[in-house]
Design a protein around this motif. Structure first.
Motif, PDB file in Angstrom:
ATOM      1  N   THR A 275      13.833   4.166   3.846  1.00 59.64           N
ATOM      2  CA  THR A 275      14.626   5.378   4.069  1.00 59.64           C
ATOM      3  C   THR A 275      16.051   5.160   3.568  1.00 59.64           C
ATOM      4  N   ILE A 276      16.420   3.884   3.335  1.00 61.22           N
ATOM      5  CA  ILE A 276      17.680   3.591   2.651  1.00 61.22           C
ATOM      6  C   ILE A 276      17.500   4.008   1.193  1.00 61.22           C
ATOM      7  N   PRO A 277      18.332   4.872   0.672  1.00 58.48           N
ATOM      8  CA  PRO A 277      18.113   5.370  -0.684  1.00 58.48           C
ATOM      9  C   PRO A 277      18.434   4.340  -1.757  1.00 58.48           C
ATOM     10  N   ASN A 278      17.785   4.511  -2.906  1.00 60.11           N
ATOM     11  CA  ASN A 278      18.108   3.776  -4.128  1.00 60.11           C
ATOM     12  C   ASN A 278      17.859   2.273  -4.042  1.00 60.11           C
ATOM     13  N   ILE A 279      16.818   1.870  -3.313  1.00 58.83           N
ATOM     14  CA  ILE A 279      16.382   0.479  -3.386  1.00 58.83           C
ATOM     15  C   ILE A 279      15.576   0.329  -4.671  1.00 58.83           C
ATOM     16  N   ALA A 280      16.069  -0.474  -5.591  1.00 57.64           N
ATOM     17  CA  ALA A 280      15.441  -0.569  -6.913  1.00 57.64           C
ATOM     18  C   ALA A 280      14.123  -1.318  -6.869  1.00 57.64           C
ATOM     19  N   GLU A 281      14.051  -2.366  -6.039  1.00 57.95           N
ATOM     20  CA  GLU A 281      12.872  -3.234  -6.075  1.00 57.95           C
ATOM     21  C   GLU A 281      12.721  -3.960  -4.746  1.00 57.95           C
ATOM     22  N   VAL A 282      11.490  -4.142  -4.323  1.00 58.59           N
ATOM     23  CA  VAL A 282      11.186  -5.047  -3.222  1.00 58.59           C
ATOM     24  C   VAL A 282      10.262  -6.130  -3.740  1.00 58.59           C
ATOM     25  N   SER A 283      10.500  -7.344  -3.288  1.00 61.63           N
ATOM     26  CA  SER A 283       9.653  -8.486  -3.633  1.00 61.63           C
ATOM     27  C   SER A 283       8.918  -8.902  -2.369  1.00 61.63           C
ATOM     28  N   ILE A 284       7.591  -8.834  -2.407  1.00 60.13           N
ATOM     29  CA  ILE A 284       6.793  -9.077  -1.199  1.00 60.13           C
ATOM     30  C   ILE A 284       5.658 -10.033  -1.529  1.00 60.13           C
ATOM     31  N   GLY A 285       5.528 -11.068  -0.731  1.00 58.07           N
ATOM     32  CA  GLY A 285       4.496 -12.057  -0.974  1.00 58.07           C
ATOM     33  C   GLY A 285       3.692 -12.415   0.254  1.00 58.07           C
ATOM     34  N   HIS A 286       4.367 -12.948   1.268  1.00 54.02           N
ATOM     35  CA  HIS A 286       3.648 -13.469   2.433  1.00 54.02           C
ATOM     36  C   HIS A 286       2.832 -12.384   3.116  1.00 54.02           C
ATOM     37  N   ALA A 287       3.474 -11.282   3.491  1.00 55.54           N
ATOM     38  CA  ALA A 287       2.767 -10.231   4.218  1.00 55.54           C
ATOM     39  C   ALA A 287       1.668  -9.611   3.365  1.00 55.54           C
ATOM     40  N   LEU A 288       1.954  -9.417   2.082  1.00 53.66           N
ATOM     41  CA  LEU A 288       0.951  -8.820   1.206  1.00 53.66           C
ATOM     42  C   LEU A 288      -0.272  -9.721   1.087  1.00 53.66           C
ATOM     43  N   THR A 289      -0.044 -11.025   1.013  1.00 50.39           N
ATOM     44  CA  THR A 289      -1.166 -11.968   0.933  1.00 50.39           C
ATOM     45  C   THR A 289      -1.978 -11.951   2.223  1.00 50.39           C
ATOM     46  N   VAL A 290      -1.290 -11.876   3.363  1.00 47.10           N
ATOM     47  CA  VAL A 290      -1.987 -11.793   4.643  1.00 47.10           C
ATOM     48  C   VAL A 290      -2.804 -10.506   4.723  1.00 47.10           C
ATOM     49  N   ASP A 291      -2.217  -9.391   4.320  1.00 46.19           N
ATOM     50  CA  ASP A 291      -2.942  -8.118   4.334  1.00 46.19           C
ATOM     51  C   ASP A 291      -4.146  -8.153   3.395  1.00 46.19           C
ATOM     52  N   ALA A 292      -4.035  -8.928   2.323  1.00 42.63           N
ATOM     53  CA  ALA A 292      -5.146  -9.025   1.372  1.00 42.63           C
ATOM     54  C   ALA A 292      -6.377  -9.664   2.007  1.00 42.63           C
ATOM     55  N   LEU A 293      -6.190 -10.481   3.041  1.00 40.37           N
ATOM     56  CA  LEU A 293      -7.340 -11.071   3.734  1.00 40.37           C
ATOM     57  C   LEU A 293      -8.187  -9.999   4.393  1.00 40.37           C
ATOM     58  N   ASN A 294      -7.544  -8.932   4.816  1.00 38.46           N
ATOM     59  CA  ASN A 294      -8.234  -7.830   5.478  1.00 38.46           C
ATOM     60  C   ASN A 294      -8.634  -6.743   4.494  1.00 38.46           C
TER      61      ASN A 294
END
Length: 261
Positions: free
Chosen positions: A217-236
């Motif tokens: 909801t914070i405007p103009n965030i150009a990029e997020v880098s996500i690894g740990h949580a995304l990998t955990v979610d990938a297990l499910n």
């Protein structure tokens, strides 16, 4: 404005390194992420090579080079010395020419990055490194806490972006609503100041499917880098579905139909 999703592949590499051989393959899983719609790939090589190894960096750089519109982001401590066949962050950047290099002030023995730069003490050391990276044509992002004065110092160094360290926000998100709102306000103020200073804003650390929509909801965030949580979610969910779920949020869509364990 949508936000680019860069998938950090460190945890795939960590799993691979627990056994001999190349299973799971970091390169193969990087391809899966791109096929699922990721806007970029991130790696954070460290001297101890606990996860990403130099060969991964070279292979992923080649992979990204063959995909139009995809960005490669190399993170790391610019002051870390070469160790064994780890040539040092700047050498890896020079040899692979990523689109972005995110400089992070983590010591060799840190479990994970947990604070931004204190530019009152490190800016003189960073200046020649920033100049070298700019000569290579690489966009520079500094890993920063949501501290207005530090952000102004980052802008004075001539970098293009900062990456806001979102750990404090993520830690209180599901625990204390009032504190989470206070933290979010800090990041919103920091983002406003960064934009006033001409900086683009990245964000990362412990962002997940639950706390990411509110953060964006914070405007103009150009990029997020996500690894740990995304990998955990990938297990499910499976890796491709996990990437798609995060990308939907980054495009300000919902993650409807996604069920977490």
């Amino acid at each position: 404005m949508s936000t680019a999703l860069s998938v950090n592949l460190n945890k795939i590499a960590l799993l691979r390194n627990s056994r001999e051989g190349d299973f799971p393959s970091v390169l193969t899983h990087g391809k899966i992420c791109l096929d699922a719609g990721a806007d970029g790939l991130t790696v954070h090589p460290r001297p101890d090579q606990r996860h990403i190894r130099p060969q991964d960096v070279y292979q992923l750089a080649e992979l990204v080079a063959n995909h139009t519109g995809i960005e490669f982001n190399i993170e790391g401590n610019p002051f870390a010395q070469a160790l064994g066949d780890y040539p040092g962050l700047l050498t890896l950047v020079e040899e692979t020419r990523p689109h972005q290099c995110t400089l992070v002030p983590d010591a060799d023995n840190q479990l994970t990055s947990d604070h931004g730069f204190d530019l009152t003490t490190s800016r003189d050391q960073l200046q020649p490194i920033i100049a070298r990276l700019h000569q290579l044509g690489v966009r520079i992002s500094l890993f920063m806490d949501p501290d207005p004065e530090q952000i102004r110092l980052a802008a004075a160094l001539g970098v293009e972006r900062i990456e806001l360290y979102t750990g404090p926000y993520a830690q209180c998100f599901s625990v204390d609503n009032e504190q989470a709102e206070q933290q979010l306000a800090r990041y919103r103020t920091a983002a406003d100041i960064a934009q006033q200073c001409g900086l683009e804003i990245n964000a990362g650390h412990d962002l997940n499917l639950k706390n990411l929509p509110t953060f964006l909801t914070i405007p103009n965030i150009a990029e997020v880098s996500i690894g740990h949580a995304l990998t955990v979610d990938a297990l499910n969910l499976g890796l491709a579905n996990a990437v798609a779920a995060y990308r939907n949020i980054c495009q300000h869509k919902t993650a409807a139909g996604i069920h977490l364990m």
